[in-house]
Design an enzyme around this catalytic site. Sequence first.
Site, PDB file in Angstrom:
ATOM      1  N   GLY A  56     -20.304  82.218  21.170  1.00 57.85           N
ATOM      2  CA  GLY A  56     -20.524  83.342  21.789  1.00 57.85           C
ATOM      3  C   GLY A  56     -21.825  83.941  20.932  1.00 57.85           C
ATOM      4  N   GLY A 114     -23.880  87.334  19.886  1.00 59.43           N
ATOM      5  CA  GLY A 114     -23.894  89.109  20.314  1.00 59.43           C
ATOM      6  C   GLY A 114     -25.052  89.662  19.600  1.00 59.43           C
ATOM      7  N   GLY A 115     -24.852  90.836  19.640  1.00 56.91           N
ATOM      8  CA  GLY A 115     -25.974  91.766  19.136  1.00 56.91           C
ATOM      9  C   GLY A 115     -26.202  91.504  17.413  1.00 56.91           C
ATOM     10  N   PHE A 116     -24.926  90.953  17.042  1.00 53.21           N
ATOM     11  CA  PHE A 116     -24.799  90.969  15.354  1.00 53.21           C
ATOM     12  C   PHE A 116     -25.172  89.629  15.076  1.00 53.21           C
ATOM     13  CE2 PHE A 116     -21.798  94.664  15.582  1.00 53.21           C
ATOM     14  CZ  PHE A 116     -22.322  95.433  14.569  1.00 53.21           C
ATOM     15  N   GLY A 117     -25.142  88.801  16.027  1.00 52.21           N
ATOM     16  CA  GLY A 117     -25.306  87.335  15.676  1.00 52.21           C
ATOM     17  C   GLY A 117     -24.626  86.357  16.335  1.00 52.21           C
ATOM     18  N   VAL A 144     -21.686  83.555  17.066  1.00 52.27           N
ATOM     19  CA  VAL A 144     -20.362  83.291  16.640  1.00 52.27           C
ATOM     20  C   VAL A 144     -19.727  81.775  17.006  1.00 52.27           C
ATOM     21  CG1 VAL A 144     -17.982  83.872  17.099  1.00 52.27           C
ATOM     22  CG2 VAL A 144     -19.491  85.318  17.403  1.00 52.27           C
ATOM     23  N   LYS A 177     -18.555  84.638  12.676  1.00 52.58           N
ATOM     24  CA  LYS A 177     -19.628  85.566  13.043  1.00 52.58           C
ATOM     25  C   LYS A 177     -20.723  85.293  12.076  1.00 52.58           C
ATOM     26  CE  LYS A 177     -19.208  88.717  15.973  1.00 52.58           C
ATOM     27  NZ  LYS A 177     -18.838  89.966  16.635  1.00 52.58           N
ATOM     28  N   ASP A 180     -16.800 100.111  20.482  1.00 54.49           N
ATOM     29  CA  ASP A 180     -17.322  99.017  21.599  1.00 54.49           C
ATOM     30  C   ASP A 180     -16.077  98.459  22.107  1.00 54.49           C
ATOM     31  OD1 ASP A 180     -19.535  98.144  23.021  1.00 54.49           O
ATOM     32  OD2 ASP A 180     -19.883  96.663  21.499  1.00 54.49           O
TER      33      ASP A 180
END
Length: 668
Positions: free
Chosen positions: A354, A356-359, A361, A377, A474
Amino acid sequence: MAAAVAIFSFAFVLLFPLVAQSQQVEFIYTGFNGSETNIITTEGATIIKPSGALRLTNLSHNVAGHAFYHKPIQMIDTNYSFNTSFVFAIVPPSSGEGGYGLAFILSPSTKFPGAQPGHYLGIFNEANNGNASNHIFAVEFDTVKGFKEPSDSEGNHVGVNINGMTSKYTRPASYFVGSDESNADEMQLESVDRIQAWIEYDGLQKVVKVTISPASKPKPTIPLISKNINLTPVLEEMMYVGFSAATGNKSSSHYILGWSFSQKGEAPPLNISLLPLPLPREKNPSSFKPFTAVIASLSVFTFILLGLLFFLTLYRKLAHHESLEEWELDCPHRFRYRDLYAATKGFKQSEVIGVGGFGAVYKGILLTTTGSELAVKKIMRSSTQGTREFAAEIESLGRLRHKNLVNLQGWCKHKNDLLIVYDYVPNGSLDSLIFKPKNNRVLPWDTRFNILKGVACGLLYLHEEWEQVVIHRDVKSSNVLIDAEMNARLGDFGLARLYDHEKPSHTTNVVGTIGYIAPELARTGKVSTSSDVFAYGMLLLEVAAGRRPIDSSSFVLIDHVMECHQMGTVREAVDPKLNSIYVIDEVELVLELGLLCSHHRPEARPTMRQVTRYLSRDDPLPAINDWGSVDSQSFSEMNSRMLLEAVSSNTITSASGNFSTTSIDTGR
Ligand SMILES: *[C@@H]1O[C@H](CO)[C@@H](O)[C@H](O)[C@H]1NC(C)=O
Ligand SMILES: *[C@@H]1O[C@H](CO)[C@@H](O)[C@H](O)[C@H]1NC(C)=O
Ligand SMILES: *[C@@H]1O[C@H](CO)[C@@H](O)[C@H](O)[C@H]1NC(C)=O
Ligand SMILES: *[C@@H]1O[C@H](CO)[C@@H](O)[C@H](O)[C@H]1NC(C)=O
Ligand SMILES: *[C@@H]1O[C@H](CO)[C@@H](O)[C@H](O)[C@H]1NC(C)=O
Ligand SMILES: *[C@@H]1O[C@H](CO)[C@@H](O)[C@H](O)[C@H]1NC(C)=O
Ligand SMILES: *[C@@H]1O[C@H](CO)[C@@H](O)[C@H](O)[C@H]1NC(C)=O
C-alpha cells in the site's frame, strides 16, 4: 625476527600504561589484560575478559559495574582540564531489546553506596540524585528512554550530567559528517559495533566537548556536544576517572575495549585494529609458532562455529519467548532496523502492499521469530525535528489494544526514516472489498453490517474507553482493514497527530479525506470526536449504498440517500450489487444512522456510544423529523455546500493529498 617478536608481544599484551613523572597524568590502554593492577574494578559483573575487553556488566538484570584508573588524579593543576578517548561496545541480548547504559565519570570516590542500577547507572540513587555534594561529572551513553520525562525522552542518546541523572545537555547518538553541521549520521549505541568517544574539557574556556563515531571512522571534526560548562565547582581536587554501567529491567553487556587519558595534550590515539572485540573470542597468548597458530585459529574457528550454532538455536528460542512476553506485557516494542530490513527483503518494491501520504507500507515476515507477518509503514521524513514527540506518541499509541484496531506492534527509527510496525491484516481494506473486489466477489450484507459494528466498537474505544481521548481524524473505508475472520480493524489511528508534531506551526492543518470531512472541521480546522462521527456516518452510507461519498461526477451520496429517504424509497439507495439480499431493517437502520451521524450540526450527531446502542438496537433510532430544528431539505443542501466548499478549498486539498490514500491495500 626481533621485530616480529616485538610486534607480537605488542599485539598480545595490548596494554601500555604510561604515567608521567609530573603531576600530569597520561595513559593508554589498548585493551586490558587480566592481571592489570592499574585498573580497579568494583562490584557486580565487571571483569576483564580473556580477549582483553573490560566488561562492566553482563546480561543480568539490575546490576551495576564500575572500573577506574587505580589512583585519583590531581585535577586542580590543570584547572581541571583533561582529554580522554575510549572505545566501547554495548551488546544487547541476541534477541529483543537491551537496555540501560554506560557513563564515563569523574568521581571523588570509587564507591557508590546505595547507588541504583537502571536509569541511575550505578552512580546515583533516588535520594542523592542531583545533590551538589555528589561532585560527580558524568557523560552518559544511554540506550533507554529517559530518566524523568521529558528531559531524556529519547533512548539512544549521549548526555552530559552533573551530580545526577538529569542531563544538562543531551543529543541523539550521532556524529557529524565532514564539516557540515546539518549532516548528522545517526548511530545505534546498542549494537555489537565498536564506538569511539572523545571527551574534552578545557578548564580555561570552561567548555565540555563530546564526540562519538563508529570506531572504524576517524574523529569527526565537529563535536556532537560542545557546551560551556564550568566544572570547577563540581569537581574536587583529586578525582577518580573511570566508567560505570548498569542494567535494569532490560539489559545489555557493556564493554570498554580501549582507553586513553591525558592532562597534557590530546588523548593518545587508540589503534583500533589492536583493540579486542566485544564478543568473547579466544586469544592465544603463547609465543608465536605458525603451527600453533594454525591449530589455534582452527580451534577458534570451530569454537566460533559451535558458538554460532548455539546462538542461533538460543536466538530462536529467546525470540519466540520474547514475542509471547511482549503480548503479555502489552508493551510496544522498538524493533531493530536490521530485523525489519530482513523481514521486508530490504524494503523491496515487490513487498509494497500500500502507498499512502505518510509513505509506503511493506509486508514483512519477521525472520527472527516464528515467521510472524507484519506490515511496516515507512514514513520518510525530511528532518529529525520532532523525533522525540514522534517516538513518545507512538509509544503511547502502541499501548492501544482493541480487537477492532490494527495493533501497532512497534517502531524503529533509522536515519531520517521512521518505521511503524503493525499487525499484518490479510484481507485488505474495506474499500477494496467493496469497490475493487477480487473475482467480483460481492461482500454480503451480514459481513458488511458486522464490519460496521466493529468499526463503531473500535472508534468507541478510541473516543471513550482508553486512558485519553484519541481522535482518529481519518475514518474512511480504505483505513478499515479486514482480518482473516472478516472482522473490521481500524488502522492509522492517531497518525494525524504525529503529523502535527512535524509541522507545529500549521495549527489549523485540516487533515482528513474529502467526502469524510465534517463541515465545521473544514471551516475551523478543529477536530473533535464528533468530526470522527461525521466520517463514520459517511462510512455507513458508503457501505450500505456501495458508492463513494462523492465522486468526480459531482454525485453527493448523502444528498442521494436523503432524497431516497424522503421519497420513501430508501431501498433505491442500497447497493444494487447486493442483489436485494439483505435484512431491510438493518439496511434502513444503517442508512438512517448514516444520515444522523453526518448531520451538519455537530451537536446533533450521536456519540459513538449512542451509535453502538442504536446498532445493537438497545435504543431506538430517533425519527428523522426530530433531528434538530433544521428541516431535511436545508440539511441536505447545507451538507453538499460544505462538501463542495471543502473540495474547492486549498488547504483541504493539499492536506488530503497527504492523507487521502493512506491505506494498506493487501493483495490476496
Ligand atoms: C598485563 O600487563 C602488565 C603491564 O603491562 C604486564 O606486566 C603483565 O605481564 C600483563 N599480563 C599478561 C597476562 O599479559
Ligand atoms: C552475570 O554475572 C554475575 C556475577 O558474576 C553472575 O552471577 C550472573 O549469573 C551473570 N549473568 C549472566 C546472564 O551471565
Ligand atoms: C589556570 O587558570 C588560571 C587563570 O584562571 C591561569 O592563570 C593558569 O595558568 C591556569 N593553569 C593551567 C595549568 O592552565
Ligand atoms: C545532599 O547530600 C548531603 C550529604 O549527603 C546531605 O547532607 C544533604 O541533605 C543533601 N541535600 C539534599 C537537598 O538532599
Ligand atoms: C521492572 O519490572 C517490574 C516487573 O515487571 C516492574 O514492577 C517495575 O516497575 C519495573 N521497573 C522499572 C524501573 O521499569
Ligand atoms: C586537549 O586537547 C586539545 C587539543 O585537542 C589541547 O589543546 C588541550 O590542551 C588538551 N587538554 C589537556 C588538558 O591536555
Ligand atoms: C595499528 O596496529 C597495526 C598492527 O600492529 C599496525 O600495522 C598499524 O600501523 C597501527 N596503526 C597505527 C596508526 O599505529
